[in-house]
Motif scaffolding. Structure first.
Motif, PDB file in Angstrom:
ATOM      1  N   VAL A  33     -14.316  -4.752  36.936  1.00 44.51           N
ATOM      2  CA  VAL A  33     -15.438  -4.404  37.801  1.00 44.51           C
ATOM      3  C   VAL A  33     -16.751  -4.794  37.128  1.00 44.51           C
ATOM      4  CG1 VAL A  33     -16.673  -2.546  38.958  1.00 44.51           C
ATOM      5  CG2 VAL A  33     -14.177  -2.507  38.857  1.00 44.51           C
ATOM      6  N   GLY A  34     -17.489  -5.725  37.741  1.00 42.37           N
ATOM      7  CA  GLY A  34     -18.784  -6.145  37.202  1.00 42.37           C
ATOM      8  C   GLY A  34     -18.697  -6.904  35.900  1.00 42.37           C
ATOM      9  N   THR A  35     -17.517  -7.419  35.571  1.00 39.88           N
ATOM     10  CA  THR A  35     -17.300  -8.013  34.255  1.00 39.88           C
ATOM     11  C   THR A  35     -16.609  -9.366  34.369  1.00 39.88           C
ATOM     12  OG1 THR A  35     -17.020  -5.806  33.313  1.00 39.88           O
ATOM     13  CG2 THR A  35     -16.253  -7.656  31.982  1.00 39.88           C
ATOM     14  N   ALA A  36     -17.084 -10.325  33.584  1.00 40.69           N
ATOM     15  CA  ALA A  36     -16.425 -11.626  33.454  1.00 40.69           C
ATOM     16  C   ALA A  36     -16.526 -12.032  31.994  1.00 40.69           C
ATOM     17  CB  ALA A  36     -17.078 -12.665  34.357  1.00 40.69           C
ATOM     18  N   MET A  37     -15.452 -11.812  31.242  1.00 36.71           N
ATOM     19  CA  MET A  37     -15.472 -12.056  29.800  1.00 36.71           C
ATOM     20  C   MET A  37     -14.860 -13.414  29.487  1.00 36.71           C
ATOM     21  SD  MET A  37     -13.845  -9.838  26.668  1.00 36.71           S
ATOM     22  CE  MET A  37     -15.211  -8.696  26.605  1.00 36.71           C
ATOM     23  N   ALA A  38     -15.687 -14.324  28.987  1.00 41.20           N
ATOM     24  CA  ALA A  38     -15.196 -15.624  28.552  1.00 41.20           C
ATOM     25  C   ALA A  38     -14.456 -15.460  27.231  1.00 41.20           C
ATOM     26  CB  ALA A  38     -16.358 -16.592  28.384  1.00 41.20           C
ATOM     27  N   LEU A  39     -13.664 -16.463  26.882  1.00 43.02           N
ATOM     28  CA  LEU A  39     -12.801 -16.376  25.711  1.00 43.02           C
ATOM     29  C   LEU A  39     -13.177 -17.424  24.673  1.00 43.02           C
ATOM     30  CD1 LEU A  39      -9.386 -16.039  27.578  1.00 43.02           C
ATOM     31  CD2 LEU A  39     -10.754 -14.209  26.552  1.00 43.02           C
ATOM     32  N   PRO A  40     -12.807 -17.175  23.407  1.00 40.58           N
ATOM     33  CA  PRO A  40     -13.011 -18.214  22.389  1.00 40.58           C
ATOM     34  C   PRO A  40     -12.043 -19.365  22.605  1.00 40.58           C
ATOM     35  CG  PRO A  40     -11.727 -16.405  21.491  1.00 40.58           C
ATOM     36  CD  PRO A  40     -12.161 -15.975  22.869  1.00 40.58           C
ATOM     37  N   LEU A  41     -12.258 -20.454  21.902  1.00 46.28           N
ATOM     38  CA  LEU A  41     -11.365 -21.605  22.003  1.00 46.28           C
ATOM     39  C   LEU A  41     -10.017 -21.255  21.382  1.00 46.28           C
ATOM     40  CD1 LEU A  41     -10.979 -24.594  22.745  1.00 46.28           C
ATOM     41  CD2 LEU A  41     -11.806 -25.165  20.451  1.00 46.28           C
ATOM     42  N   LEU A  42      -8.972 -21.282  22.179  1.00 44.55           N
ATOM     43  CA  LEU A  42      -7.619 -20.979  21.729  1.00 44.55           C
ATOM     44  C   LEU A  42      -6.780 -22.246  21.689  1.00 44.55           C
ATOM     45  CD1 LEU A  42      -7.043 -17.794  23.951  1.00 44.55           C
ATOM     46  CD2 LEU A  42      -7.780 -17.856  21.555  1.00 44.55           C
ATOM     47  N   GLU A  43      -5.720 -22.222  20.885  1.00 45.78           N
ATOM     48  CA  GLU A  43      -4.836 -23.384  20.832  1.00 45.78           C
ATOM     49  C   GLU A  43      -4.236 -23.674  22.196  1.00 45.78           C
ATOM     50  OE1 GLU A  43      -1.960 -22.621  17.833  1.00 45.78           O
ATOM     51  OE2 GLU A  43      -3.332 -23.044  16.176  1.00 45.78           O
ATOM     52  N   ALA A  44      -3.989 -22.631  22.963  1.00 50.28           N
ATOM     53  CA  ALA A  44      -3.380 -22.800  24.281  1.00 50.28           C
ATOM     54  C   ALA A  44      -4.304 -23.467  25.286  1.00 50.28           C
ATOM     55  CB  ALA A  44      -2.938 -21.438  24.826  1.00 50.28           C
ATOM     56  N   MET A  45      -5.560 -23.648  24.909  1.00 49.46           N
ATOM     57  CA  MET A  45      -6.515 -24.288  25.818  1.00 49.46           C
ATOM     58  C   MET A  45      -6.587 -25.791  25.617  1.00 49.46           C
ATOM     59  SD  MET A  45      -9.622 -21.547  25.600  1.00 49.46           S
ATOM     60  CE  MET A  45      -9.519 -19.924  26.376  1.00 49.46           C
ATOM     61  N   ALA A  46      -5.967 -26.295  24.551  1.00 51.83           N
ATOM     62  CA  ALA A  46      -6.044 -27.722  24.257  1.00 51.83           C
ATOM     63  C   ALA A  46      -4.800 -28.435  24.748  1.00 51.83           C
ATOM     64  CB  ALA A  46      -6.203 -27.938  22.748  1.00 51.83           C
ATOM     65  N   LEU A  86     -29.626  -6.251  27.299  1.00 57.51           N
ATOM     66  CA  LEU A  86     -29.700  -7.103  28.481  1.00 57.51           C
ATOM     67  C   LEU A  86     -29.043  -8.463  28.236  1.00 57.51           C
ATOM     68  CD1 LEU A  86     -33.258  -6.309  29.885  1.00 57.51           C
ATOM     69  CD2 LEU A  86     -31.045  -5.324  30.528  1.00 57.51           C
ATOM     70  N   VAL A  87     -29.136  -8.951  26.988  1.00 59.09           N
ATOM     71  CA  VAL A  87     -28.442 -10.207  26.661  1.00 59.09           C
ATOM     72  C   VAL A  87     -26.936 -10.002  26.781  1.00 59.09           C
ATOM     73  CG1 VAL A  87     -28.002 -11.918  24.858  1.00 59.09           C
ATOM     74  CG2 VAL A  87     -30.305 -10.986  25.146  1.00 59.09           C
ATOM     75  N   PHE A  88     -26.440  -8.891  26.252  1.00 58.15           N
ATOM     76  CA  PHE A  88     -25.009  -8.592  26.317  1.00 58.15           C
ATOM     77  C   PHE A  88     -24.532  -8.527  27.768  1.00 58.15           C
ATOM     78  CE2 PHE A  88     -21.334  -5.790  26.451  1.00 58.15           C
ATOM     79  CZ  PHE A  88     -20.552  -6.252  25.405  1.00 58.15           C
ATOM     80  N   GLU A  89     -25.287  -7.815  28.608  1.00 55.47           N
ATOM     81  CA  GLU A  89     -24.888  -7.680  30.009  1.00 55.47           C
ATOM     82  C   GLU A  89     -24.921  -9.024  30.727  1.00 55.47           C
ATOM     83  OE1 GLU A  89     -23.585  -5.010  31.153  1.00 55.47           O
ATOM     84  OE2 GLU A  89     -24.046  -3.811  29.383  1.00 55.47           O
ATOM     85  N   ARG A  90     -25.868  -9.870  30.351  1.00 58.25           N
ATOM     86  CA  ARG A  90     -25.916 -11.205  30.969  1.00 58.25           C
ATOM     87  C   ARG A  90     -24.689 -12.024  30.575  1.00 58.25           C
ATOM     88  NH1 ARG A  90     -29.728 -16.349  29.533  1.00 58.25           N
ATOM     89  NH2 ARG A  90     -29.100 -17.652  31.273  1.00 58.25           N
ATOM     90  N   LEU A  91     -24.304 -11.957  29.298  1.00 57.43           N
ATOM     91  CA  LEU A  91     -23.193 -12.768  28.831  1.00 57.43           C
ATOM     92  C   LEU A  91     -21.862 -12.328  29.433  1.00 57.43           C
ATOM     93  CD1 LEU A  91     -24.000 -13.198  25.018  1.00 57.43           C
ATOM     94  CD2 LEU A  91     -24.459 -14.789  26.889  1.00 57.43           C
ATOM     95  N   PHE A  92     -21.706 -11.019  29.636  1.00 66.55           N
ATOM     96  CA  PHE A  92     -20.397 -10.512  30.044  1.00 66.55           C
ATOM     97  C   PHE A  92     -20.375  -9.906  31.447  1.00 66.55           C
ATOM     98  CE2 PHE A  92     -20.184 -10.365  25.339  1.00 66.55           C
ATOM     99  CZ  PHE A  92     -19.155 -11.294  25.187  1.00 66.55           C
ATOM    100  N   GLY A  93     -21.484  -9.960  32.176  1.00 71.09           N
ATOM    101  CA  GLY A  93     -21.475  -9.509  33.555  1.00 71.09           C
ATOM    102  C   GLY A  93     -20.923 -10.584  34.467  1.00 71.09           C
ATOM    103  N   ASN A  94     -20.609 -10.208  35.708  1.00 72.97           N
ATOM    104  CA  ASN A  94     -20.137 -11.219  36.643  1.00 72.97           C
ATOM    105  C   ASN A  94     -21.284 -11.720  37.516  1.00 72.97           C
ATOM    106  OD1 ASN A  94     -20.542  -9.318  38.659  1.00 72.97           O
ATOM    107  ND2 ASN A  94     -18.372  -8.938  39.038  1.00 72.97           N
ATOM    108  N   GLU A  95     -20.947 -12.447  38.561  1.00 75.34           N
ATOM    109  CA  GLU A  95     -21.982 -13.080  39.377  1.00 75.34           C
ATOM    110  C   GLU A  95     -22.706 -12.086  40.283  1.00 75.34           C
ATOM    111  OE1 GLU A  95     -18.850 -13.972  39.168  1.00 75.34           O
ATOM    112  OE2 GLU A  95     -18.867 -15.902  38.126  1.00 75.34           O
ATOM    113  N   ASP A  96     -22.144 -10.891  40.440  1.00 76.31           N
ATOM    114  CA  ASP A  96     -22.729  -9.875  41.320  1.00 76.31           C
ATOM    115  C   ASP A  96     -23.580  -8.923  40.482  1.00 76.31           C
ATOM    116  OD1 ASP A  96     -23.136  -7.470  42.840  1.00 76.31           O
ATOM    117  OD2 ASP A  96     -21.551  -8.117  44.209  1.00 76.31           O
ATOM    118  N   ALA A  97     -24.902  -9.032  40.601  1.00 79.92           N
ATOM    119  CA  ALA A  97     -25.810  -8.231  39.770  1.00 79.92           C
ATOM    120  C   ALA A  97     -25.616  -6.736  39.998  1.00 79.92           C
ATOM    121  CB  ALA A  97     -27.259  -8.627  40.056  1.00 79.92           C
ATOM    122  N   ALA A  98     -25.370  -6.334  41.248  1.00 82.23           N
ATOM    123  CA  ALA A  98     -25.179  -4.915  41.549  1.00 82.23           C
ATOM    124  C   ALA A  98     -23.912  -4.388  40.884  1.00 82.23           C
ATOM    125  CB  ALA A  98     -25.123  -4.705  43.062  1.00 82.23           C
TER     126      ALA A  98
END
Length: 448
Positions: free
Chosen positions: A15-28, A191-203
């Motif tokens: 809910v309200g969250t989109a957490m990107a991931l580090p570069l993993l071996e499974a991504m290459a 606010l930087v943290f919330e920007r990095l890990f929030g989703n596209e819906d500001a509310a």
């Protein structure tokens, strides 16, 4: 090692969250696991600005060539000096008055990444140039969630007279999207943290933050189901890397919570101060640096600027033994005591740069580290704060640019080499073609 492939742009969602991931071996792709190619590396660019010049005798290495014994101010970089290039001889000609009189602090910041002479005005008709970070963001920003990240530790106004007839926008901005549009920096770590890990819906993002604060929950709790499914698809090394990443995120959350508590106390006597800013300036710098590293690690952006303070800042540095204002001390008039205090401030800043670079160098990525796949410019737009000169600038370049920069050197360039020449060489390494920027005259051929 897992043979399951997952997209690089995988996010864990809640809910309200989109957490990107580090570069993993499974991504290459499988062939890239055995021998990661330089072409596949994402090279990051960061620009860290400090105000009021540097005490140059304690900054400059003694001779060109290999960096052996570091000068006093650079000693905090000892652990990463093999990935640091000190550049002497660079200048920002367009930060000089050129007939416009006083206002060196405003011009220093405004010209630092643009190579342009800002129009002298305190009104709305500001004019500068497009900065190198925004040139890069316009071209490679589409590859990441955020085209660029602009952060700082000191608020800055976008209007008014801050330096001898120059708009406040000049002295508080190093990033310029257009000639008339400085990019505002964020100074509140929360606010930087919330920007990095929030989703596209500001509310939804705000709802998530309120709920986490109320129930003292982690953002990791909100993505736990997605995380559980992902772990089942990963090999042991990727699972370990993912857990290490989660630990880093959780640690930042704890520090943000502490900062918010102390920030509330400080804000009682300073209502204009954002409540998420730590009372301790060093912790403020470290939090911002850690989030910039997280943003690079998760490939949320590949371009960032970080103003440790606005030019002309008169902040005191009691933690470094300097209760007086920085700007006041920079006008040392040759007084050895004041010069020593300026050096203490410079060393304080370098200590925090070293913290950030060591963090980047601790993040494995491909056949190297995050620092190997980065270019971090650090320095000032004024050389000696007493003289207000903009030649022989204190500039260093950290990182190996995806394996293209040797590092561990002191490079002495011809006097008055445009700093914009460095930018052209950097843009080449991130795949951004540019014929010129500001007052550039060419690349730094053979220098980096």
């Amino acid at each position: 090692m897992s043979t399951t492939r997952i997209p690089r742009r995988t996010f864990l969602r809640g809910v309200g969250t989109a957490m990107a991931l580090p570069l993993l071996e499974a991504m290459a792709p499988l062939p890239a696991l055995a021998a990661p190619s330089r072409a596949r590396r994402a090279t990051r660019m960061a620009f860290l600005f400090v105000p009021n010049g540097i005490h140059m005798p304690a900054w400059r290495p003694g001779k060109p060539g290999r960096l052996d014994a570091l000068p006093p101010t650079l000693k905090p970089l000892e652990k990463v000096k093999g990935k640091v290039t000190v550049l002497s001889g660079l200048a920002q000609h367009n930060a000089f008055a050129l007939g416009d009189g006083a206002g060196d602090h405003a011009r220093s910041a405004a010209a630092w990444l643009t190579g342009c002479h800002p129009r002298k005005t305190s009104g709305a008709d500001i004019k500068n140039g497009i900065s190198v970070d925004q040139l890069a963001a316009a071209r490679i920003g589409r590859l990441t969630r955020f085209p660029s990240l602009e952060i700082g530790c000191e608020r800055g106004a976008q209007a008014g007279n801050c330096d001898s007839g120059y708009s406040c926008a000049y002295s508080s901005s190093i990033s310029w999207r257009t000639e008339a549009t400085p990019v505002a920096k964020e100074v509140d770590p929360r606010l930087v943290f919330e920007r990095l890990f929030g989703n596209e819906d500001a509310a939804e993002t705000e709802e998530s933050r309120v709920r986490r604060d109320l129930y003292r929950r982690s953002i990791l709790d909100l993505v736990s189901e997605d995380a559980k499914r992902l772990r089942a698809r990963l090999g042991p090394r990727d699972r370990a890397k993912l857990e290490e990443y989660f630990v880093g995120v959780r640690e930042i959350e704890h520090r943000l919570a502490r900062a918010q508590e102390t920030g509330r106390e400080v804000a009682l006597g300073a209502p204009d101060r954002p409540k998420g800013i730590p009372a301790d300036y060093g912790e403020h710098i470290r939090l911002m640096a850690d989030m910039m590293v997280l943003a690079f690690q998760a490939d949320l952006t590949r371009v960032a600027t970080f103003m440790l303070a606005n030019d002309g800042s008169n902040r005191s540095y009691r933690a470094a033994g300097v209760p007086e204002g920085h700007h006041d001390m920079s006008h040392h008039g040759g007084d050895p005591e004041k010069q020593a205090k300026v050096q203490r401030i410079n060393t304080f800043h370098l200590t925090h740069l070293a913290y950030m670079l060591e963090r980047m160098d601790s993040v494995p990525e491909g056949d190297g580290t995050l620092l190997d796949n980065a270019m971090v410019v650090y320095g000032a737009g004024i050389s000696d704060g007493n003289r207000h000169n903009h030649d022989d600038l204190p500039i260093l370049l950290a990182g190996r640019g995806g394996g293209t920069i040797p590092g561990g050197r002191h490079v002495v360039l011809p006097d008055n080499t445009p700093m914009a020449n460095l930018f052209l060489s950097m843009l080449d390494r991130v795949g951004v073609p540019a014929e010129s920027i500001g007052d550039s005259t060419g690349r730094l051929q053979g220098a980096i």
